[in-house]
Design an enzyme around this catalytic site. Structure first.
Site, PDB file in Angstrom:
ATOM      1  N   ASP A 198       0.830  -1.211   0.000  1.00  0.00           N
ATOM      2  CA  ASP A 198       0.000   0.000   0.000  1.00  0.00           C
ATOM      3  C   ASP A 198       0.868   1.266   0.000  1.00  0.00           C
ATOM      4  O   ASP A 198       0.587   2.229  -0.726  1.00  0.00           O
ATOM      5  CB  ASP A 198      -0.918  -0.009   1.227  1.00  0.00           C
ATOM      6  CG  ASP A 198      -2.303   0.568   0.925  1.00  0.00           C
ATOM      7  OD1 ASP A 198      -2.662   0.630  -0.261  1.00  0.00           O
ATOM      8  OD2 ASP A 198      -3.005   0.954   1.876  1.00  0.00           O
ATOM      9  N   ASP A 239      -9.197  -2.097   2.182  1.00  0.00           N
ATOM     10  CA  ASP A 239      -8.942  -1.506   3.493  1.00  0.00           C
ATOM     11  C   ASP A 239      -9.970  -1.955   4.523  1.00  0.00           C
ATOM     12  O   ASP A 239      -9.817  -1.654   5.712  1.00  0.00           O
ATOM     13  CB  ASP A 239      -8.942   0.024   3.383  1.00  0.00           C
ATOM     14  CG  ASP A 239      -7.852   0.532   2.453  1.00  0.00           C
ATOM     15  OD1 ASP A 239      -6.790  -0.109   2.384  1.00  0.00           O
ATOM     16  OD2 ASP A 239      -8.074   1.554   1.770  1.00  0.00           O
TER      17      ASP A 239
END
Length: 346
Positions: A198, A239
């Site tokens: 990420d 997420d």
């Protein structure tokens, strides 16, 4: 379904509909929607047997590499092909996935009102000419797929943010419910790998943000804002699902030991704190943030501190859902054999 689970479902539904009638702060909406989705998915994952799909350590190690390859492929597709063409293909793909996810999400609520045989009796459909290809389903699943079909028709024709969010939430709940990390070691490997993934794709390349903005499909949740220049805040489904399956593992660990929500509470609190910090930093710098940069340390850190405090590091690291299931099955077989022997003795 227990009272707190029903309350979480109703709160999630109300929160999803609320921006249609009242002004909802998008930052608060992001945090509450994500947390409620994780909560619902975690409790749906608690079943007599572990979730259907269990991730191995090898798969966890490869996951960030596979995810990177898929992300870069999508970036190149949008760069060299017509965006409308790519999104048209993706819409058709997610139309099918959406029906499956919505019907699976609605099924537990619908089953209670249908005859028992509709829930239990399997129907097997075999493809013509390809008899090895077959699909098993029940009449209850057919009934549940009807509202899913019409809802996905609405999504495909209007692409309304509410339709996008309902499908996205269904994907998240099913992902958390159906996927298992198997052990906390595997979970730590996966989260650590995606922590780096990420950070790299958000901070060091334009790829992640570009794909998120170009990808017109329910891979992200959209939260209406009052800013005409930026009408929606976004949160990627990854997420929610990725840390969510770790939080769900903590809940099932508690259940397997007959403890009420000890490590689930710490993991869930870590997720909430991590997501809140993400929103604060994003607003402070007015720039996209890799949410897992803050969520992963929150989830793993809170659980690690909690188990160190309780002196249960060994028990937590040795926990393995597949072994636990095998041991329970062995104990049940022993009990059955013992009862049979007792009957013979009588």
């Amino acid at each position: 379904m227990k009272t707190h689970e029903r309350a979480a479902n109703l709160a999630l539904a109300a929160l999803s509909l609320a921006p249609l009638v009242v002004k909802v702060n998008p930052n608060v909406n992001v945090i509450l929607t994500a947390c409620l989705t994780v909560y619902v998915g975690c409790y749906r994952s608690v079943k007599p047997t572990p979730p259907a799909e269990t991730m191995s350590k090898e798969h966890a190690m490869r996951f960030p590499l596979v995810g990177s390859a898929m992300l870069l492929s999508l970036f190149l597709l949008f760069k060299f092909l017509s965006k409308d063409l790519v999104n048209a293909v993706l819409t058709a793909y997610f139309f099918i996935l959406g029906i499956v996810a919505l019907s699976a999400t609605l099924l537990p609520s619908i089953k209670r009102f249908l005859p028992k045989e509709w829930n239990d009796n399997l129907i097997v459909w075999r493809a013509p000419y390809f008899h090895s290809l077959s699909v098993e389903f029940t009449k209850s699943q057919i009934v549940a797929s009807v509202p899913g079909f019409f809802f996905c028709m609405w999504y495909a024709s209007k692409k309304h943010w509410l339709a996008n969010n309902v499908l996205g939430i269904a994907f998240c709940i099913q992902g958390i419910e159906m996927l298992s990390l198997g052990s906390f070691k595997t979970g730590a490997i996966l989260l650590a790998g995606l922590f780096v993934y990420d950070i790299f794709w958000v901070f060091f390349t334009p790829v992640m943000v570009s794909v998120a903005k170009s990808f017109d499909a329910p891979i992200k949740l959209l939260f209406p804002t009052a800013d005409a220049a930026r009408p929606f805040s976004m949160l990627g489904l990854g997420d929610i699902v990725i840390p969510g399956i770790f939080v769900a593992l903590a809940l099932r660990f508690d259940v397997s030991r007959g403890i009420k929500n000890r490590y689930f509470n710490s993991a869930f609190l870590g997720y909430t704190v991590g997501l809140t910090v993400t929103i604060i930093v994003m607003n402070w710098f007015q720039a996209a943030q890799p949410a897992l940069l803050y969520i992963v340390p929150g989830v793993i850190g809170f659980v690690a501190v909690h188990c160190l405090w309780n002196g249960e590091v060994k028990q937590l690291l040795e926990f393995d859902e597949s072994k636990a299931e095998a041991e329970e099955a062995g104990e049940e077989d022993q009990d059955d054999n013992k009862s049979k022997e007792d009957k013979k003795a009588d």
